[in-house]
Design an enzyme around this catalytic site. Sequence first.
Site, PDB file in Angstrom:
ATOM      1  N   LEU A  15       0.830  -1.205   0.000  1.00 15.76           N
ATOM      2  CA  LEU A  15       0.000   0.000   0.000  1.00 15.76           C
ATOM      3  C   LEU A  15       0.867   1.260   0.000  1.00 15.76           C
ATOM      4  O   LEU A  15       0.346   2.378   0.064  1.00 15.76           O
ATOM      5  CB  LEU A  15      -0.924   0.008   1.225  1.00 15.76           C
ATOM      6  CG  LEU A  15      -1.997  -1.087   1.271  1.00 15.76           C
ATOM      7  CD1 LEU A  15      -2.828  -0.962   2.543  1.00 15.76           C
ATOM      8  CD2 LEU A  15      -2.909  -1.019   0.053  1.00 15.76           C
ATOM      9  N   LYS A  65      15.523  -6.527   2.380  1.00 15.29           N
ATOM     10  CA  LYS A  65      16.005  -5.501   3.309  1.00 15.29           C
ATOM     11  C   LYS A  65      17.482  -5.657   3.671  1.00 15.29           C
ATOM     12  O   LYS A  65      18.140  -4.693   4.033  1.00 15.29           O
ATOM     13  CB  LYS A  65      15.136  -5.491   4.577  1.00 15.29           C
ATOM     14  CG  LYS A  65      13.726  -4.963   4.305  1.00 15.29           C
ATOM     15  CD  LYS A  65      12.889  -4.862   5.543  1.00 15.29           C
ATOM     16  CE  LYS A  65      11.498  -4.341   5.166  1.00 15.29           C
ATOM     17  NZ  LYS A  65      10.648  -4.063   6.311  1.00 15.29           N
ATOM     18  N   ASN A  86      15.082  -0.276   4.838  1.00 17.28           N
ATOM     19  CA  ASN A  86      13.782  -0.193   4.157  1.00 17.28           C
ATOM     20  C   ASN A  86      13.626   1.093   3.359  1.00 17.28           C
ATOM     21  O   ASN A  86      12.633   1.275   2.672  1.00 17.28           O
ATOM     22  CB  ASN A  86      12.615  -0.356   5.149  1.00 17.28           C
ATOM     23  CG  ASN A  86      12.332   0.928   5.893  1.00 17.28           C
ATOM     24  OD1 ASN A  86      13.246   1.704   6.170  1.00 17.28           O
ATOM     25  ND2 ASN A  86      11.080   1.174   6.206  1.00 17.28           N
ATOM     26  N   GLY A 127      11.822 -13.279  10.934  1.00 21.34           N
ATOM     27  CA  GLY A 127      12.034 -12.780   9.568  1.00 21.34           C
ATOM     28  C   GLY A 127      12.528 -11.344   9.528  1.00 21.34           C
ATOM     29  O   GLY A 127      12.958 -10.784  10.542  1.00 21.34           O
ATOM     30  N   THR A 151      11.847 -22.181  12.493  1.00 21.97           N
ATOM     31  CA  THR A 151      13.229 -22.587  12.216  1.00 21.97           C
ATOM     32  C   THR A 151      14.109 -21.946  13.289  1.00 21.97           C
ATOM     33  O   THR A 151      14.438 -20.763  13.221  1.00 21.97           O
ATOM     34  CB  THR A 151      13.648 -22.101  10.812  1.00 21.97           C
ATOM     35  OG1 THR A 151      12.616 -22.456   9.889  1.00 21.97           O
ATOM     36  CG2 THR A 151      14.967 -22.707  10.378  1.00 21.97           C
ATOM     37  N   LYS A 154      17.217 -19.673  12.674  1.00 23.78           N
ATOM     38  CA  LYS A 154      17.034 -18.263  12.287  1.00 23.78           C
ATOM     39  C   LYS A 154      16.888 -17.370  13.513  1.00 23.78           C
ATOM     40  O   LYS A 154      17.348 -16.227  13.529  1.00 23.78           O
ATOM     41  CB  LYS A 154      15.830 -18.104  11.357  1.00 23.78           C
ATOM     42  CG  LYS A 154      16.236 -18.211   9.898  1.00 23.78           C
ATOM     43  CD  LYS A 154      15.063 -18.180   8.960  1.00 23.78           C
ATOM     44  CE  LYS A 154      14.440 -16.814   8.792  1.00 23.78           C
ATOM     45  NZ  LYS A 154      13.241 -16.902   7.917  1.00 23.78           N
ATOM     46  N   VAL A 208       2.110  -7.554  13.284  1.00 16.54           N
ATOM     47  CA  VAL A 208       2.760  -6.692  12.300  1.00 16.54           C
ATOM     48  C   VAL A 208       1.902  -6.612  11.030  1.00 16.54           C
ATOM     49  O   VAL A 208       1.915  -5.619  10.301  1.00 16.54           O
ATOM     50  CB  VAL A 208       4.188  -7.219  11.983  1.00 16.54           C
ATOM     51  CG1 VAL A 208       4.831  -6.423  10.867  1.00 16.54           C
ATOM     52  CG2 VAL A 208       5.056  -7.177  13.237  1.00 16.54           C
ATOM     53  N   TYR A 210      -1.187  -5.896   8.675  1.00 17.37           N
ATOM     54  CA  TYR A 210      -2.302  -4.937   8.726  1.00 17.37           C
ATOM     55  C   TYR A 210      -3.364  -5.240   7.680  1.00 17.37           C
ATOM     56  O   TYR A 210      -4.410  -4.618   7.646  1.00 17.37           O
ATOM     57  CB  TYR A 210      -1.796  -3.492   8.598  1.00 17.37           C
ATOM     58  CG  TYR A 210      -1.001  -3.223   7.346  1.00 17.37           C
ATOM     59  CD1 TYR A 210       0.377  -3.356   7.361  1.00 17.37           C
ATOM     60  CD2 TYR A 210      -1.620  -2.865   6.158  1.00 17.37           C
ATOM     61  CE1 TYR A 210       1.117  -3.130   6.226  1.00 17.37           C
ATOM     62  CE2 TYR A 210      -0.892  -2.631   5.010  1.00 17.37           C
ATOM     63  CZ  TYR A 210       0.483  -2.767   5.051  1.00 17.37           C
ATOM     64  OH  TYR A 210       1.209  -2.550   3.912  1.00 17.37           O
ATOM     65  N   GLY A 231      -0.650  -3.869  12.442  1.00 24.08           N
ATOM     66  CA  GLY A 231       0.556  -3.154  12.013  1.00 24.08           C
ATOM     67  C   GLY A 231       0.318  -1.898  11.203  1.00 24.08           C
ATOM     68  O   GLY A 231       1.264  -1.329  10.656  1.00 24.08           O
TER      69      GLY A 231
END
Length: 264
Positions: A15, A65, A86, A127, A151, A154, A208, A210, A231
Amino acid sequence: MKKYLVIGNPIDHSLSPKLQNWWLKENKIDATYDKIKLEVHEIKNFIQEIKEQKIAGCNVTVPFKKTVIPFLDRLSPEAEQTQSVNTITYDNGDLVGHNTDIAGFDSAIKKLNFSLKGKKVMILGAGGVVPSLIFALQKMNVQEITISNRTKEKAENLRVLFNNIKILEWGKLTDFHMVINATSLGLNNEKINLNFSSLGNDRLFYDVIYNPQETQFLKMGKQLGYKTENGKTMFVYQAMEAFKLWHRIEPKVNTDTFKLLDND
Ligand code: ATR
């Protein structure tokens, strides 16, 4: 006319163009903002176009990112510590990577009036956005941050950036004041298989995601009588910070801003 873009893959759902173009118009800035889906091998050439100022600047979303970092000249301290960019700006010949997700999350929490100082936070997922959440939470002086990710490796990799986080097996729960869903579970109405029914009172469930506005995770938090937040506010404020970096103008954030995003 100056051209700005958001890059990611997938990118259809973004968006950012809607919001950034609204602000460009409102502030009578002669520029456009579009979205483009890139493959990883296309990143280098794309960034070169910013260096040549064929593109004025860009936002970066999942999963790039971190990918963009080697192609930049400098990072802001926040982008450096989270290894997450970002927003890219052009500054006197230099490409600079910023992280406005941190300020976005920080603003969203401030608006909630839910003090996190000395509190325990559990994050589900490890993530792209998680380093930014950890960075912001540490600045708020939370007492403890626990990460649980399907995982585990990570989650453990996040210890390279933040050595004092706790790690919990996926599927287990710990005591917390705030729980954050930072997984992609909920984007397509999926449930998260955790039993939150025996918590104390005054807990915050934060997603997070939305879009949809209320994930199964938030529905569950609400049903249990807890405060919930999606979010969207974080999204709007990270975009505001990017706009400020590019145009040196603080765009307006009000009910119309949020309504604009509700239409989707
Ligand atoms: P990336 O991992 O590429 O940065 P992301 O959208 O930022 O992408 O993160 C997706 C997050 O959702 C990850 O934490 C992922 O867990 P894994 O690291 O194990 O992949 C989590 N996730 C996605 N699908 C999931 C599922 N079915 N169950 C549990 N976690 C899931």
